[in-house]
Scaffold this motif. Sequence first.
Motif, PDB file in Angstrom:
ATOM      1  N   GLN A 188       0.823  -1.207   0.000  1.00 12.15           N
ATOM      2  CA  GLN A 188       0.000   0.000   0.000  1.00 12.15           C
ATOM      3  C   GLN A 188       0.859   1.259   0.000  1.00 12.15           C
ATOM      4  N   ALA A 191       1.417   1.907  -3.533  1.00  9.12           N
ATOM      5  CA  ALA A 191       0.184   2.394  -4.163  1.00  9.12           C
ATOM      6  C   ALA A 191      -0.037   3.869  -3.834  1.00  9.12           C
ATOM      7  N   SER A 195      -0.241   7.273  -6.391  1.00 10.12           N
ATOM      8  CA  SER A 195      -1.325   8.259  -6.454  1.00 10.12           C
ATOM      9  C   SER A 195      -2.195   8.145  -5.212  1.00 10.12           C
ATOM     10  N   LYS A 198      -5.986   7.695  -6.387  1.00  6.65           N
ATOM     11  CA  LYS A 198      -6.320   6.330  -6.788  1.00  6.65           C
ATOM     12  C   LYS A 198      -6.368   5.425  -5.568  1.00  6.65           C
ATOM     13  N   SER A 199      -5.464   5.623  -4.634  1.00  4.38           N
ATOM     14  CA  SER A 199      -5.416   4.766  -3.448  1.00  4.38           C
ATOM     15  C   SER A 199      -6.681   4.915  -2.636  1.00  4.38           C
ATOM     16  N   LYS A 201      -9.562   5.808  -3.778  1.00  2.24           N
ATOM     17  CA  LYS A 201     -10.630   5.153  -4.536  1.00  2.24           C
ATOM     18  C   LYS A 201     -10.573   3.649  -4.366  1.00  2.24           C
ATOM     19  N   ALA A 202      -9.349   3.109  -4.245  1.00  2.00           N
ATOM     20  CA  ALA A 202      -9.213   1.659  -4.122  1.00  2.00           C
ATOM     21  C   ALA A 202      -9.538   1.191  -2.707  1.00  2.00           C
ATOM     22  N   GLY A 203      -9.816   2.130  -1.808  1.00  2.96           N
ATOM     23  CA  GLY A 203     -10.197   1.758  -0.455  1.00  2.96           C
ATOM     24  C   GLY A 203      -9.023   1.614   0.504  1.00  2.96           C
ATOM     25  N   ILE A 204      -7.860   2.159   0.136  1.00  7.52           N
ATOM     26  CA  ILE A 204      -6.708   2.128   1.039  1.00  7.52           C
ATOM     27  C   ILE A 204      -6.841   3.268   2.036  1.00  7.52           C
TER      28      ILE A 204
END
Lengths: 326, 503
Positions: A188, A191, A195, A198-199, A201-204
């Motif tokens: 992570q 990731a 960005s 984006k992270s 958005k990816a739920g990180i």
Amino acid sequence: MKWITNKTVQSLLHHSTFVLFAIVLTVFGLLSQSFFSFQNLINVLTQASSLGIIATGMTFVLLTAGIDLSVGSIMFLAGVISSKMVVAGFPLWMAFSVVLAVGILFGLMNGFLVVRAKIVPFIVTLATFYMGRGLGLFLSETRAINLPDSFLKIGSTQFFGIPFPIIAFVCVVVIGHLLLTKTVFGKQVYAVGHSTLKSKKAGIKVNGILLKAYLICGLCASIGGLVAISQLGAVSPTFGLQSEFMAIAAAVLGGTSLFGGKGTVFPGTLVGVLLVQCIQNGLVMVNADPYLYPLITGGVIFLVVLIDSLRHLQQQKLKRWGIHQK
Amino acid sequence: MLLEFKDIHKSFGEVAVLKGIRLALETGSVLGLVGENGAGKSTLMNILGGIVPLSSGKMELSGKVYSPDSPNDAQTNGIAFIHQELNLFPNLSIAENLFIVNFPKKKVMGCHFLDRKTAREKTEKILSQVGLDVSPNMPVANLTAAQRQMVEIAKALSTNPKIVIFDEPTTSLTRHEAQKLFNLIRSLKNEGLAIVFISHNLDDVMQLTDHIAVLRDGELIAHDETTSYTIPTLVNLMIGRDMGDFIPRRDTVTSGETCLEVSGLKAGYIGPLDFSIEKGEVLGFYGLVGAGRSEMIRMVYGLDPMEMGTLRWNGRKMHNLNPVKWIKQGVAFLTENRQDEGLMIDQTIAKNVQLAVLPRYTKSLNRVDYKEVGKRSRAQADAVNTKYQNFTTQVVSTLSGGNQQKVVLAKWLLTKPELLILDEPTKGIDIGAKHEIYTLINALVKSGSSTVLISSEIEELLGLCDRIIVMSEGRISREFKKEEFERSAILEAALHHTEEEVL
């Protein structure tokens, strides 16, 4: 523009650190016979240990596309607090625990300001850079502190013929490497560095990752400070000065991108640290004018940052032209 | 009914974006969602995907009230959203991308470590489901656009969704790749999933979907079985009037005198390109995403370097191209990305409109004549019908997309351009603003200037241009004169020699 797509140039740019490493080793090996001796190898590693530990922490922050300028000040503060405590008669373990706590605290403060107050990492850590150094100077009354022998013993303790600083160095690098490659946290970090948007958005949990990265960096800085003073035997008011830049330089030399998301502790940062230390050591071995050290080190850093930037520009250009690099 | 939208309303501030949508999704069917940009498709799907909350109304999932508070929440409820912009990390491998949040773990000495073996096996299974034959350890950076799209879909499928939303999934795919995607969507449908398919490509929508819902200005205009529509009826429903008066007519003809001549332009996969534009002409460029239209025009304008090529402006050869030079020559360029490149988004409208002409209005000692430039910029902004509250203090980011675009247009029109280059000028703006921009283009051309119009909306090009150049894979595949304009032929030229490519 032709040269930029040339294969040889590309692979040279790609492995610039190794190319530089090879050049440095060859030059010093030719100039000084004892450069390649076993004793000198141990010397280089011992001297590199402190820088290596803080550069490992720095790598985490750089991977998130941040920067931490406060590590030199944390080192200094670690030195001042631990030496004050030991001189005042506190046991070593207690001094060490306090110092590690201070490192964690500084890391958390950096992380918190970056995450919550949304201040640019450069500015945040520039502030903590001055605060840390100021606090250290205040506590030490800007005087050098000599350490008791008990402290120095740690620096010269050996296990199976290997000095303690090297063991600490290896441990930190191994743990750092495992964290980055074998845990979800590590993935992570990459990731988030690529960005934050984006992270998210990816739920990180981006904030948590950033906080942890700065925490690790602060902790490594305090460990690095302890390892360094255990070898020096004294804490001078200039101790740790410019260490942050050495650490950044070493990480970048090892292929960590200042744009985030790219880089490794092993082999990357390790190689970078060894390269920096080999240059320092080699210059001593060949009896170079001490005033030349910063000049040469600076030159190498300049070269590497330039290469990093060129590599980035080139990739952007190729991308715009629709060529994806393998 | 798997999912029902019940009287959904949504407003952003004063602006109502959705006005009482009632719609249902069934298992094992594909719903096509069509409408112009700004019709509310994305907002509706963002509500379903937990990205924005609704203002009033409710959603029911399998009969129970469903109100997601985050994308993660939507995901756990079985809703997967595949965005047009892929959310992948090129610096990580496929498996790492798939499991960046829920990576399989194993315990070693009390510590949680990544279980790469399990992750690899799971990834391999999902990849074979989407028909992608690459190693799970491959970095995403090494994949083609189509393969990345498949990875994104694989990522969505790894969460075992009940509803999958595809937002414009084919824009970066070749026809062949798109067909593969459609086969995948059909097989997902047969497995009992509900699919929402958003696309501007009406051929695709007709071919793939079972039902079509048409949105216009935040309202559900029609919802029926796909077989009951034809493309022309769909278009009419979407825009609410005939194309004929939607794009205003223009009767001027070109002068026959060349103003810009480009020859042998080349860089990377683009070119060599040769074309020219005449005075008083509207030259259109059509092509798929990745055809190299924007890249080509950016090189012409000196924003990106070219490898070779010569440009002649009014017969004179131009060297060392850069935007400053072009602006002095009377050439203006409205870039594709207004947020990043066209505007200083956090500055006032006045500052944005004035930016390009400041050097022209100076008093002694090179001081800017703010009084004069202020007067003229305000007049220009009003002339293009920009709607604002306060010209000198209002920040551009508070304007709607259409009004932002008008600010950019005002900036360039203020320079009195001989040639205006427009790169996707109507992207993401509402129908009214589009109409106004078309009118402005016509007015500019009537006054004797020329326009280069790059657009992905074929109707727009057909209605406005004197000539259309179609690009494909960096080259000019065909050129159409006004009398040869034909929708299907232009589309075919854009797809030219992309068919044989395999995934």
